[in-house]
Write a protein that holds these residues in place. Structure first.
Motif, PDB file in Angstrom:
ATOM      1  N   THR A  12       3.966  -5.795  10.295  1.00 40.88           N
ATOM      2  CA  THR A  12       5.028  -6.415   9.498  1.00 40.88           C
ATOM      3  C   THR A  12       6.208  -6.612  10.452  1.00 40.88           C
ATOM      4  OG1 THR A  12       5.983  -4.295   8.840  1.00 40.88           O
ATOM      5  CG2 THR A  12       4.294  -5.201   7.396  1.00 40.88           C
ATOM      6  N   PRO A  13       7.234  -7.349  10.018  1.00 37.83           N
ATOM      7  CA  PRO A  13       8.388  -7.513  10.920  1.00 37.83           C
ATOM      8  C   PRO A  13       9.015  -6.161  11.260  1.00 37.83           C
ATOM      9  CG  PRO A  13       8.560  -8.992   9.030  1.00 37.83           C
ATOM     10  CD  PRO A  13       7.408  -8.069   8.757  1.00 37.83           C
ATOM     11  N   ASP A 190       9.652 -10.900  14.798  1.00 40.13           N
ATOM     12  CA  ASP A 190       8.514 -11.465  14.076  1.00 40.13           C
ATOM     13  C   ASP A 190       7.230 -10.684  14.339  1.00 40.13           C
ATOM     14  OD1 ASP A 190       9.958 -13.384  12.882  1.00 40.13           O
ATOM     15  OD2 ASP A 190       9.283 -15.040  14.149  1.00 40.13           O
ATOM     16  N   GLU A 191       6.391 -10.626  13.300  1.00 34.40           N
ATOM     17  CA  GLU A 191       5.115  -9.939  13.437  1.00 34.40           C
ATOM     18  C   GLU A 191       4.056 -10.821  14.096  1.00 34.40           C
ATOM     19  OE1 GLU A 191       6.613 -11.182  10.871  1.00 34.40           O
ATOM     20  OE2 GLU A 191       5.397 -11.318   9.051  1.00 34.40           O
ATOM     21  N   PHE A 192       4.329 -12.126  14.161  1.00 32.23           N
ATOM     22  CA  PHE A 192       3.407 -13.029  14.855  1.00 32.23           C
ATOM     23  C   PHE A 192       4.194 -13.851  15.864  1.00 32.23           C
ATOM     24  CE2 PHE A 192       1.447 -12.569  10.609  1.00 32.23           C
ATOM     25  CZ  PHE A 192       0.276 -11.958  11.011  1.00 32.23           C
ATOM     26  N   PRO A 201      -3.329 -16.383  13.961  1.00 29.96           N
ATOM     27  CA  PRO A 201      -2.012 -16.002  14.471  1.00 29.96           C
ATOM     28  C   PRO A 201      -2.112 -14.907  15.539  1.00 29.96           C
ATOM     29  CG  PRO A 201      -2.320 -15.245  12.197  1.00 29.96           C
ATOM     30  CD  PRO A 201      -3.582 -15.933  12.595  1.00 29.96           C
TER      31      PRO A 201
END
Ligand code: ZN
Lengths: 416, 253
Positions: A12-13, A190-192, A201
């Motif tokens: 997650t972020p 960001d998580e991606f 992703p």
């Protein structure tokens, strides 16, 4: 001595805030500080037991002793090979020295204008009495190029993480409706980091390490991390779902000090070889021999450092300080150049729930160039310093150094 | 004395409750104030474009529902989310908080036992860490199949019972009636009180909608999870929940 490598994948972020004095908004940092990882692990251990830490127990050895474990910063490790091709760096993620430069208009590693290092040329120029204002081989103006980098299949890559602003609405539970008064925003990592060609992703991955002198304790900590991996949350707003990570560990024996000294010596030798080559180029202007008989080495800060001399905060590592850090007496040690900058930072100690003092930080990337006439005396202390760090709070990842970073050998004609 | 080897030996894996919410109508989990969208209330997305219901939203709603249930069963429950009326401060609240059921096995600096209400023992408060961890509920549908839908909304002037034209706004929602599945989980950390699962499941059953504009018919959902089918909750847990301590004699009714 052992090194536990951590590969941290964001699910997650992450809200890794740094609050600066006087500012109400916290900015997001672009890496996970060692102190955050250390705090999360300490809190997790305390959460698992009703016992209290006592002198001589594992908790003390890991977090509180003079020789406590070193929790290094976790730096972004995703390589952007092209616009839709990603990989995770297998090599070490390092901090570019403050002397790294790139074109003002087209900055970046090749295929952009390229990045090079100006430390050795600046030093040679100055010693020859010249003013050195570097530009790149195309004559373009250059400026410092900062950040994280690694090498992958012979090429250099800059590492960074995307950030975004999360706005969330707090809930007024009595009415169970959204209430604008408790709207809040957080800057998050960001998580991606983008999408690969096939649409999958690329999760954000960070790399870090924990250095522990007690081998058995290192193994026990690795087991603890593996067992508890699903529950680590890093950074802020974790009860709101942020900061969820997956941690993979790998344990490695740190080579003994003799072997590490040899590695340092080899790096110093190459550095001096290149420095002498450049020196003779500059000798075209006038024949100077001030490098004769001296061996040069650099200290490159791989993380922010907290430095003080005579109880005063400083951003320069002086000859006296280096002698003191390494516990050797070299009256002939000389500091030639210091490229350093500073910043103020305060923090939150997750383990103790306390606001930390505001600290003056010497920024990562700072470079110090020293020379000595007795290099033999330095190989081992420098090897030790590289595994420990300099200044205060080294166990939280501050003051990590690298001796003679190879990037100093990248000159403007061969900009990478 | 803390030794990792013995912690590792006594390690208890946590329990994870998988959750799936099937959104029957369009969902509007807005993030008012953010920019970059035509809408006044853009929908929340992950960095890869998938729609999400944030963990904070689910946690807040579930806490609210669990508070209602526990109170209905006769338990004294503090009032969230303001710290002053939450355990252990509970300013202005009456109720039998000093009961052994509320002891958390920990001590205050003066040696007296610490009391926190049943809800705080699960969801935490400023002085007690939460035992439950919530994940975002993530839409498993490919983002390409969940185009944004903008629907105009109007603010109703309650006195005149008319729409105020000036207050026309746009809501961004997921496609209507798409039966989009959102999955996530609630993790019960080791040391979570044993009544947690029963209370959580009861609370979830009271959540029929998430997000904004429920009255406009948005965000209605059904829970679909194996935990509802085989809850495996012992009778003595229900008995415990049903046997709330009576208020202290002589105190407020
Ligand atoms: Zn409470």
């Amino acid at each position: 001595m052992k090194r536990i490598h951590l590969t941290i994948t964001a699910e997650t972020p992450l809200a890794i805030g740094q609050r600066k004095p006087g500012a109400s908004v916290s900015e997001a940092m672009d890496y996970i500080p060692g102190t955050v990882i250390r705090g999360a692990i300490a809190a997790h251990i305390l959460n698992q037991t009703s016992d209290s830490p006592a002198d001589g127990d594992d908790f003390h050895t890991l977090f509180l002793n003079d020789n406590a474990a070193v929790f290094q910063n976790a730096y972004p490790a995703v390589l952007k090979l092209s616009s839709d091709q990603y990989d995770v760096s297998q090599g070490e993620v390092k901090v570019l020295p403050a002397t790294a430069l790139s074109s003002k208009t087209n900055s970046g590693f090749q295929p952009k204008a390229g990045v090079f290092d100006a430390l050795i040329d600046s030093f040679c120029a100055r010693e020859h009495g010249h003013f050195y204002e570097p530009n790149d081989v195309n004559g373009d103006r250059v400026e410092p190029f900062k950040g994280f980098y690694s090498q992958h299949q012979g090429s250099y890559y800059a590492h960074s993480v995307n950030q975004r602003l999360l706005t969330r609405v707090g809930i007024n539970r009595r009415r169970a409706t959204a209430q604008e008064e408790i709207l809040y925003s957080i800057k998050v990592l960001d998580e991606f980091q983008g999408k690969a060609q096939d649409g999958t992703p690329q999760p954000t991955v960070y790399k870090s390490a924990i250095l522990i002198s007690d081998d058995n304790l290192a193994t026990a900590l690795q087991t603890f991390l593996e067992q508890n991996s699903p529950h680590f949350r890093l950074g802020g707003s974790t009860s709101r779902g942020l900061g969820k990570v997956h941690i993979e560990t790998q344990i490695e024996d740190i080579k003994d000090i003799d072997e590490r000294s040899n590695v340092i010596q080899a790096r110093i030798d190459i550095f001096n070889e290149k420095l002498n080559e450049r020196w003779s180029l500059w000798n075209v202007f006038n024949d100077s021999n001030s490098t004769k008989g001296r061996t040069f080495f650099t200290l490159d800060l791989q993380s922010d450092a907290i430095l003080s001399e005579h109880w005063q905060r400083t951003t320069v590592i002086s000859e006296a300080m280096l002698n003191q850090f390494t516990n050797i007496h070299d009256p002939d040690l000389q500091l030639h150049m210091a490229y350093s900058s500073y910043d103020y930072r305060s923090g939150w100690n997750a383990a103790w729930g306390l606001q930390k003092d505001v600290e003056l930080m010497t920024n990562m990337g700072s470079v110090y160039l020293f020379s000595t006439q007795q290099p033999q005396a330095w190989y081992e202390p420098l090897a030790w310093l590289e595994s420990r760090g300099v200044g205060d709070r080294v166990s939280e990842g501050f003051g990590q150094i690298r001796v003679c970073d190879e990037f100093h050998l990248v000159f403007r004609e061969g900009a990478e | 004395m803390i030794q990792l080897a013995s912690l590792n030996q006594s390690f208890q894996p946590s329990t994870t409750l998988p959750l799936t919410a099937i959104i029957d109508t369009a969902l509007c989990v807005g993030a008012g104030g953010s920019s970059g969208s035509l809408s006044d209330k853009p929908i929340l997305k992950r960095a890869d474009g998938k729609l999400i219901i944030p963990a904070s939203q689910l946690k807040g709603r579930l806490r609210h529902e669990c508070e209602k249930i526990a109170r209905a069963l006769g338990w004294a429950i503090c009032e969230s989310p303001v710290a002053e009326t939450m355990c252990p401060q509970r300013a202005g609240l009456t109720g039998n908080f000093q009961h052994e059921h509320y002891e958390i096995g920990d001590r205050n600096p003066d040696g007296s036992p610490r009391h926190h209400c049943l809800i705080c023992q699960l969801f935490g408060n400023p002085s007690l860490p939460a035992r439950l961890q919530f994940s975002d509920l993530i839409c498993t549908e490919d983002p390409d199949n969940t185009p944004e839908v903008l629907r105009p909304g109007v603010t109703i002037n309650r006195r005149r019972r008319t729409a105020e034209e000036k207050k026309l706004y746009f809501l961004e929602t997921s496609p209507a009636n798409a039966q989009l599945p959102f999955t996530g989980e609630i993790t019960l950390l080791p040391g979570t009180p044993y009544f947690a699962q029963a209370l959580i499941l009861a609370g979830l059953k009271h959540i029929h909608a998430l997000g904004g504009s429920k009255s406009a018919g948005l965000g209605w959902l059904q829970w679909e999870s194996s935990v509802f089918k085989h809850p495996e909750i012992n009778d003595d847990i229900w008995e415990f929940l049903a046997a709330a301590p009576s208020p202290p004699s002589g105190g407020e009714p």
